[in-house]
Design a protein around this motif. Structure first.
Motif, PDB file in Angstrom:
ATOM      1  N   GLU A 139      41.302  41.196  41.058  1.00  0.00           N
ATOM      2  CA  GLU A 139      40.538  41.458  42.003  1.00  0.00           C
ATOM      3  C   GLU A 139      40.105  40.357  43.028  1.00  0.00           C
ATOM      4  O   GLU A 139      40.215  40.752  43.699  1.00  0.00           O
ATOM      5  CB  GLU A 139      40.294  42.429  41.700  1.00  0.00           C
ATOM      6  CG  GLU A 139      40.083  44.163  41.230  1.00  0.00           C
ATOM      7  CD  GLU A 139      41.224  44.468  42.539  1.00  0.00           C
ATOM      8  OE1 GLU A 139      40.662  44.481  43.245  1.00  0.00           O
ATOM      9  OE2 GLU A 139      42.049  44.985  42.275  1.00  0.00           O
ATOM     10  N   PHE A 140      39.583  38.819  42.143  1.00  0.00           N
ATOM     11  CA  PHE A 140      38.963  38.055  43.001  1.00  0.00           C
ATOM     12  C   PHE A 140      40.501  37.301  43.352  1.00  0.00           C
ATOM     13  O   PHE A 140      40.524  37.069  44.146  1.00  0.00           O
ATOM     14  CB  PHE A 140      38.346  37.741  42.413  1.00  0.00           C
ATOM     15  CG  PHE A 140      37.738  35.981  42.580  1.00  0.00           C
ATOM     16  CD1 PHE A 140      36.870  36.044  43.060  1.00  0.00           C
ATOM     17  CD2 PHE A 140      38.359  34.294  42.559  1.00  0.00           C
ATOM     18  CE1 PHE A 140      35.488  35.312  43.681  1.00  0.00           C
ATOM     19  CE2 PHE A 140      38.126  33.821  43.065  1.00  0.00           C
ATOM     20  CZ  PHE A 140      36.639  33.651  43.894  1.00  0.00           C
ATOM     21  N   VAL A 141      41.312  36.893  42.690  1.00  0.00           N
ATOM     22  CA  VAL A 141      42.761  36.625  42.870  1.00  0.00           C
ATOM     23  C   VAL A 141      42.888  37.162  44.849  1.00  0.00           C
ATOM     24  O   VAL A 141      43.685  36.258  45.583  1.00  0.00           O
ATOM     25  CB  VAL A 141      43.453  36.233  41.525  1.00  0.00           C
ATOM     26  CG1 VAL A 141      44.570  35.605  42.568  1.00  0.00           C
ATOM     27  CG2 VAL A 141      43.388  35.402  41.433  1.00  0.00           C
ATOM     28  N   GLY A 142      43.508  38.406  44.482  1.00  0.00           N
ATOM     29  CA  GLY A 142      44.414  39.206  44.621  1.00  0.00           C
ATOM     30  C   GLY A 142      43.294  39.033  46.005  1.00  0.00           C
ATOM     31  O   GLY A 142      43.835  38.468  46.960  1.00  0.00           O
ATOM     32  N   THR A 143      42.456  39.507  46.117  1.00  0.00           N
ATOM     33  CA  THR A 143      41.366  39.526  47.563  1.00  0.00           C
ATOM     34  C   THR A 143      41.869  37.651  48.333  1.00  0.00           C
ATOM     35  O   THR A 143      41.451  37.855  49.140  1.00  0.00           O
ATOM     36  CB  THR A 143      39.803  39.933  47.406  1.00  0.00           C
ATOM     37  OG1 THR A 143      40.319  41.314  46.507  1.00  0.00           O
ATOM     38  CG2 THR A 143      39.485  40.326  48.560  1.00  0.00           C
ATOM     39  N   PHE A 144      41.352  37.319  47.537  1.00  0.00           N
ATOM     40  CA  PHE A 144      41.617  36.039  47.794  1.00  0.00           C
ATOM     41  C   PHE A 144      42.380  35.332  49.130  1.00  0.00           C
ATOM     42  O   PHE A 144      42.066  34.854  49.596  1.00  0.00           O
ATOM     43  CB  PHE A 144      40.527  34.799  46.693  1.00  0.00           C
ATOM     44  CG  PHE A 144      40.398  33.820  47.291  1.00  0.00           C
ATOM     45  CD1 PHE A 144      39.727  33.222  46.831  1.00  0.00           C
ATOM     46  CD2 PHE A 144      41.763  32.577  47.390  1.00  0.00           C
ATOM     47  CE1 PHE A 144      39.195  31.504  47.497  1.00  0.00           C
ATOM     48  CE2 PHE A 144      41.645  31.425  47.868  1.00  0.00           C
ATOM     49  CZ  PHE A 144      39.887  29.961  47.955  1.00  0.00           C
ATOM     50  N   ILE A 145      43.348  35.580  47.997  1.00  0.00           N
ATOM     51  CA  ILE A 145      44.863  35.516  48.668  1.00  0.00           C
ATOM     52  C   ILE A 145      44.905  36.135  50.397  1.00  0.00           C
ATOM     53  O   ILE A 145      45.071  35.641  51.318  1.00  0.00           O
ATOM     54  CB  ILE A 145      45.672  35.854  47.809  1.00  0.00           C
ATOM     55  CG1 ILE A 145      45.833  34.852  46.764  1.00  0.00           C
ATOM     56  CG2 ILE A 145      47.303  35.646  48.526  1.00  0.00           C
ATOM     57  CD1 ILE A 145      47.074  35.657  45.739  1.00  0.00           C
ATOM     58  N   LEU A 146      44.502  37.189  50.259  1.00  0.00           N
ATOM     59  CA  LEU A 146      44.078  38.626  51.240  1.00  0.00           C
ATOM     60  C   LEU A 146      43.546  37.352  51.973  1.00  0.00           C
ATOM     61  O   LEU A 146      43.920  37.403  53.289  1.00  0.00           O
ATOM     62  CB  LEU A 146      44.190  39.483  51.031  1.00  0.00           C
ATOM     63  CG  LEU A 146      43.922  40.381  52.519  1.00  0.00           C
ATOM     64  CD1 LEU A 146      44.757  41.024  53.180  1.00  0.00           C
ATOM     65  CD2 LEU A 146      43.435  42.059  51.412  1.00  0.00           C
ATOM     66  N   VAL A 147      42.356  37.132  51.960  1.00  0.00           N
ATOM     67  CA  VAL A 147      41.063  36.784  53.017  1.00  0.00           C
ATOM     68  C   VAL A 147      41.874  35.499  53.269  1.00  0.00           C
ATOM     69  O   VAL A 147      41.300  34.710  54.718  1.00  0.00           O
ATOM     70  CB  VAL A 147      40.090  36.807  52.178  1.00  0.00           C
ATOM     71  CG1 VAL A 147      38.870  36.032  53.499  1.00  0.00           C
ATOM     72  CG2 VAL A 147      39.980  38.656  52.123  1.00  0.00           C
ATOM     73  N   PHE A 148      41.668  34.711  52.471  1.00  0.00           N
ATOM     74  CA  PHE A 148      42.229  33.321  52.854  1.00  0.00           C
ATOM     75  C   PHE A 148      43.599  33.447  54.036  1.00  0.00           C
ATOM     76  O   PHE A 148      43.676  32.512  54.556  1.00  0.00           O
ATOM     77  CB  PHE A 148      42.419  32.621  51.724  1.00  0.00           C
ATOM     78  CG  PHE A 148      42.766  30.752  51.898  1.00  0.00           C
ATOM     79  CD1 PHE A 148      41.943  30.838  52.260  1.00  0.00           C
ATOM     80  CD2 PHE A 148      44.397  30.754  52.012  1.00  0.00           C
ATOM     81  CE1 PHE A 148      42.597  28.941  51.930  1.00  0.00           C
ATOM     82  CE2 PHE A 148      44.454  29.011  52.755  1.00  0.00           C
ATOM     83  CZ  PHE A 148      43.052  28.223  52.552  1.00  0.00           C
TER      84      PHE A 148
END
Length: 260
Positions: A139-148
């Motif tokens: 969830e961290f990686v997926g959300t990070f990619i989205l917000v970045f």
């Protein structure tokens, strides 16, 4: 300014946008399972679900971005606040509107598909035979990619007019590798809303997993915002802000333009 939207209008836009996201994106999960019946779930099914999420994100960005920014994700709202592009005073209202929209969107899934939607899980994000560390990482990686990515496409030097397409495509792409682990929520409102509605509908809900999702998603939103600011911002950004661009104004943080 006569053309400026009110706080109520912005919150209404967040509510509607998040409801659309959950109804279409999350709703595509039980719809797929109901149509498939006893047929096995395939990569093609995952692709269609990802496409549903990506498509509704593109639509809401262009339909609602000019109203209140179309965050439709508390992790995005937090990231914008941490980076100074959104006022902290409006964060609680935005997150509340997003959460309520997610609840209504999830309820609409049952309203359209019936109890069968709850029987097949309502698209609630959960993880099975993996550790909470792996779930947190996913969830961290997926959300990070989205917000970045969002910060990249709203940056003042980004190509104008393509934010909606870029954000929709990264949602589509991120779901593919993350969904097998956690269902790829990558959105605290999308996590919470269907869980609550599924509980009310009498379904099984793993509430003990909720903190893992929320902590990973909110932390990733803040981290992505700070990381993008570190690698991209230049002295010209401060000069632009001093010249009159209010980075704390939601209108300057809209996902349909490229603010400083």
């Amino acid at each position: 300014m006569l053309d400026e939207t009110t706080t109520v209008q912005k919150l209404a836009a967040e509510f509607i946008g998040t409801a659309f996201l959950v109804f279409i994106g999350v709703g595509s999960v039980p719809a797929t399972l109901i149509v498939n019946g006893n047929a096995p779930f395939t990569m093609a099914d995952l692709g269609m679900i990802s496409l549903a999420f990506g498509t509704v994100v593109i639509a809401t960005v262009y339909a609602l971005g000019h109203v209140g920014g179309n965050h439709i994700n508390p992790a995005v709202t937090l990231g914008l606040a941490v980076s100074g592009k959104f006022p902290w005073s409006q964060v609680p209202g935005y997150i509340a509107a997003q959460a309520l929209g997610a609840i209504v969107g999830a309820a609409a899934i049952i309203g359209v598909l019936g109890q069968k939607a709850s029987d097949v899980g309502l698209g609630v994000a959960s993880y099975g035979d993996i550790s909470w560390v792996q779930a947190f990482t996913a969830e961290f990686v997926g959300t990070f990619i989205l917000v970045f990515t969002i910060f990249g496409v709203i940056y003042r030097k980004a190509a104008a007019g393509f934010a909606g397409v870029a954000i929709g495509l990264v949602v589509f792409a991120a779901i593919i590798p993350v969904a097998p682990a956690t269902g790829a929520s990558i959105n605290p409102a999308r996590t919470f809303g269907p869980m609550l509605v599924q509980q009310i509908a009498g379904g099984d809900v793993k509430w003990e997993q909720l903190p893992v999702y929320l902590f990973a998603e909110f932390l990733a939103g803040a981290a992505a915002a700070l990381c993008y600011a570190f690698i991209a911002h230049t002295p010209a950004d401060k000069a632009t802000s001093a010249a009159g661009v209010d980075l704390a104004d939601p209108e300057d943080a809209t996902l349909t333009q490229a603010p400083a």
